[in-house]
Design a protein around this motif. Structure first.
Motif, PDB file in Angstrom:
ATOM      1  N   ASN A 124       0.817  -1.221   0.000  1.00  0.00           N
ATOM      2  CA  ASN A 124       0.000   0.000   0.000  1.00  0.00           C
ATOM      3  C   ASN A 124       0.848   1.267   0.000  1.00  0.00           C
ATOM      4  OD1 ASN A 124      -2.345  -1.481   0.002  1.00  0.00           O
ATOM      5  ND2 ASN A 124      -2.534  -1.472   2.238  1.00  0.00           N
ATOM      6  N   LYS A 125       1.865   1.271   0.863  1.00  0.00           N
ATOM      7  CA  LYS A 125       2.732   2.453   0.971  1.00  0.00           C
ATOM      8  C   LYS A 125       3.490   2.685  -0.330  1.00  0.00           C
ATOM      9  CE  LYS A 125       2.810   4.315   5.223  1.00  0.00           C
ATOM     10  NZ  LYS A 125       1.786   5.241   5.466  1.00  0.00           N
ATOM     11  N   THR A 126       3.946   1.588  -0.950  1.00  0.00           N
ATOM     12  CA  THR A 126       4.678   1.715  -2.206  1.00  0.00           C
ATOM     13  C   THR A 126       3.784   2.348  -3.267  1.00  0.00           C
ATOM     14  OG1 THR A 126       5.976  -0.234  -1.663  1.00  0.00           O
ATOM     15  CG2 THR A 126       6.011   0.462  -3.963  1.00  0.00           C
ATOM     16  N   SER A 127       2.527   1.922  -3.295  1.00  0.00           N
ATOM     17  CA  SER A 127       1.583   2.477  -4.257  1.00  0.00           C
ATOM     18  C   SER A 127       1.354   3.972  -3.983  1.00  0.00           C
ATOM     19  CB  SER A 127       0.285   1.671  -4.180  1.00  0.00           C
ATOM     20  OG  SER A 127      -0.784   2.437  -4.617  1.00  0.00           O
ATOM     21  N   ASP A 128       1.186   4.332  -2.700  1.00  0.00           N
ATOM     22  CA  ASP A 128       1.020   5.753  -2.335  1.00  0.00           C
ATOM     23  C   ASP A 128       2.258   6.560  -2.722  1.00  0.00           C
ATOM     24  OD1 ASP A 128      -1.386   5.123  -1.285  1.00  0.00           O
ATOM     25  OD2 ASP A 128      -0.787   5.280   0.834  1.00  0.00           O
ATOM     26  N   TYR A 129       3.414   5.975  -2.448  1.00  0.00           N
ATOM     27  CA  TYR A 129       4.687   6.647  -2.722  1.00  0.00           C
ATOM     28  C   TYR A 129       4.840   6.912  -4.223  1.00  0.00           C
ATOM     29  CZ  TYR A 129       9.778   7.232  -3.066  1.00  0.00           C
ATOM     30  OH  TYR A 129      11.037   7.700  -3.351  1.00  0.00           O
ATOM     31  N   ARG A 130       4.508   5.883  -5.026  1.00  0.00           N
ATOM     32  CA  ARG A 130       4.635   6.043  -6.482  1.00  0.00           C
ATOM     33  C   ARG A 130       3.682   7.091  -7.016  1.00  0.00           C
ATOM     34  NH1 ARG A 130       5.515  -0.212  -7.809  1.00  0.00           N
ATOM     35  NH2 ARG A 130       7.744  -0.296  -7.312  1.00  0.00           N
ATOM     36  N   SER A 131       2.445   7.095  -6.524  1.00  0.00           N
ATOM     37  CA  SER A 131       1.491   8.084  -7.049  1.00  0.00           C
ATOM     38  C   SER A 131       1.872   9.497  -6.602  1.00  0.00           C
ATOM     39  CB  SER A 131       0.041   7.727  -6.709  1.00  0.00           C
ATOM     40  OG  SER A 131      -0.177   7.862  -5.336  1.00  0.00           O
ATOM     41  N   ALA A 132       2.422   9.613  -5.385  1.00  0.00           N
ATOM     42  CA  ALA A 132       2.881  10.932  -4.932  1.00  0.00           C
ATOM     43  C   ALA A 132       4.043  11.412  -5.801  1.00  0.00           C
ATOM     44  CB  ALA A 132       3.303  10.874  -3.465  1.00  0.00           C
ATOM     45  N   GLN A 133       4.909  10.471  -6.173  1.00  0.00           N
ATOM     46  CA  GLN A 133       6.044  10.847  -7.026  1.00  0.00           C
ATOM     47  C   GLN A 133       5.586  11.264  -8.422  1.00  0.00           C
ATOM     48  OE1 GLN A 133       9.090   7.799  -6.914  1.00  0.00           O
ATOM     49  NE2 GLN A 133      10.530   9.363  -6.240  1.00  0.00           N
ATOM     50  N   THR A 134       4.588  10.545  -8.959  1.00  0.00           N
ATOM     51  CA  THR A 134       4.019  10.887 -10.259  1.00  0.00           C
ATOM     52  C   THR A 134       3.411  12.291 -10.197  1.00  0.00           C
ATOM     53  OG1 THR A 134       3.493   8.563 -10.564  1.00  0.00           O
ATOM     54  CG2 THR A 134       2.426  10.100 -12.056  1.00  0.00           C
ATOM     55  N   ASP A 135       2.691  12.536  -9.098  1.00  0.00           N
ATOM     56  CA  ASP A 135       2.073  13.837  -8.869  1.00  0.00           C
ATOM     57  C   ASP A 135       3.141  14.934  -8.823  1.00  0.00           C
ATOM     58  OD1 ASP A 135      -0.068  15.483  -8.389  1.00  0.00           O
ATOM     59  OD2 ASP A 135      -0.061  15.172  -6.215  1.00  0.00           O
ATOM     60  N   LEU A 136       4.223  14.629  -8.120  1.00  0.00           N
ATOM     61  CA  LEU A 136       5.330  15.582  -7.996  1.00  0.00           C
ATOM     62  C   LEU A 136       5.931  15.901  -9.363  1.00  0.00           C
ATOM     63  CD1 LEU A 136       7.314  17.151  -6.134  1.00  0.00           C
ATOM     64  CD2 LEU A 136       8.704  15.079  -6.034  1.00  0.00           C
ATOM     65  N   GLU A 137       6.198  14.846 -10.136  1.00  0.00           N
ATOM     66  CA  GLU A 137       6.805  15.038 -11.460  1.00  0.00           C
ATOM     67  C   GLU A 137       5.887  15.860 -12.374  1.00  0.00           C
ATOM     68  OE1 GLU A 137       7.809  11.075 -12.697  1.00  0.00           O
ATOM     69  OE2 GLU A 137       9.252  10.910 -11.044  1.00  0.00           O
ATOM     70  N   ALA A 138       4.582  15.551 -12.318  1.00  0.00           N
ATOM     71  CA  ALA A 138       3.616  16.277 -13.157  1.00  0.00           C
ATOM     72  C   ALA A 138       3.621  17.756 -12.799  1.00  0.00           C
ATOM     73  CB  ALA A 138       2.226  15.687 -12.982  1.00  0.00           C
ATOM     74  N   ASN A 139       3.601  18.051 -11.491  1.00  0.00           N
ATOM     75  CA  ASN A 139       3.571  19.452 -11.055  1.00  0.00           C
ATOM     76  C   ASN A 139       4.876  20.174 -11.366  1.00  0.00           C
ATOM     77  OD1 ASN A 139       1.009  20.385  -9.571  1.00  0.00           O
ATOM     78  ND2 ASN A 139       1.286  18.287  -8.906  1.00  0.00           N
ATOM     79  N   GLN A 140       5.978  19.438 -11.295  1.00  0.00           N
ATOM     80  CA  GLN A 140       7.266  20.056 -11.647  1.00  0.00           C
ATOM     81  C   GLN A 140       7.292  20.405 -13.128  1.00  0.00           C
ATOM     82  OE1 GLN A 140       9.741  17.014  -9.932  1.00  0.00           O
ATOM     83  NE2 GLN A 140      10.431  18.346  -8.274  1.00  0.00           N
ATOM     84  N   LYS A 141       6.665  19.548 -13.935  1.00  0.00           N
ATOM     85  CA  LYS A 141       6.580  19.808 -15.376  1.00  0.00           C
ATOM     86  C   LYS A 141       5.741  21.064 -15.629  1.00  0.00           C
ATOM     87  CE  LYS A 141       6.971  15.415 -17.659  1.00  0.00           C
ATOM     88  NZ  LYS A 141       6.177  14.265 -18.072  1.00  0.00           N
TER      89      LYS A 141
END
Ligand SMILES: [Zn+2]
Length: 247
Positions: A124-141
């Motif tokens: 569960n945490k890995t899934s949360d971590y990955r989606s947070a990272q995706t969110d981060l990358e999208a916002n950085q873009k």
């Protein structure tokens, strides 16, 4: 007299067109810095969440390894006790060994249960971590896009805004001071910065309220300056300002 009023209105409309262009440039710039700073704030928040999730995940992995070690230790203990069973001297020692083995087995069961729980938490945490990272990358873009846009607009508009400001100053010189003062006041009051507007489809194009036919006829005569009875903006007919006099 007719020509004078018509010319005054034309000059004022020309000034308005320049000011509208300047307003648009400022609006563009006024919005982008806010958007950039919104993205920057958002990214700080997401980064905090990513870090927290990473820490949680590390702690879970650490606990996973520890629990595995505990199981291994219990298994080793069981093996040791079992190897001792053959060399016991009496029933009491025998019972004590069996008791120890039973306790270790119970411990192993508990640890295995715990291990399964940790495995689920890690997934569960890995899934949360990955989606947070995706969110981060999208916002950085998005941030990079907005920053580039702002830089581009700033570079492009600086010269244009300067040029328009100069043109507006020149245009303002041709207008008598009372009219210019009234215009400036109207512009300040109007939400959209429009002080002089055309009548379009029988309505004031500043507030979109109906302009009576008789008033429209009077506007077309250019004998005096006529204002919208709803919003107070100066009204001109489309014919006057589409004659090619407005550049
Ligand atoms: Zn109006």
């Amino acid at each position: 007299m007719e020509t004078t009023i018509a010319n005054k209105l034309k000059a004022l409309y020309k000034l308005q067109a320049l000011h509208t262009q300047i307003d648009k440039i400022r609006q563009l710039k006024g919005l982008l810095p806010e958007e950039v700073s919104d993205y920057e704030d958002k990214i700080v928040g997401i980064k905090t969440r990513v870090d927290q999730l990473k820490n949680d995940l590390d702690a879970l992995k650490h606990e996973f390894d520890n629990t595995k070690n505990l199981i291994r230790a219990s298994n080793d203990a069981v093996s040791k006790y079992q190897s001792e069973v053959g060399s016991v001297k009496n029933n009491r020692e025998y019972d004590a060994l069996l008791k120890e083995i039973e306790i270790q087995h119970l411990d192993i069961q508990l640890h295995q249960k715990r291990l399964m729980k940790i495995e689920g938490d890690i997934v569960n945490k890995t899934s949360d971590y990955r989606s947070a990272q995706t969110d981060l990358e999208a916002n950085q873009k998005y941030l990079i896009i907005k920053k580039d846009e702002l830089d581009k607009i700033s570079a492009e508009t600086q010269a244009k805004e300067k040029e328009l400001t100069q043109l507006a100053l020149d245009a303002g010189r041709d207008i008598d001071s009372n009219l210019l003062a009234a215009y400036t006041l109207l512009r300040k009051k109007a939400k959209n910065g429009l002080a002089i507007v055309t009548v379009e489809r029988d309505a004031c194009s500043g507030c979109f309220n109906h302009t009576p036919a008789q008033q429209q006829a009077e506007i077309r005569l250019h004998q005096r300056i006529i204002v919208c009875e709803f919003c107070g903006r100066i009204l001109v007919d489309e014919g006057l300002v589409s004659e090619g006099a407005i550049t």
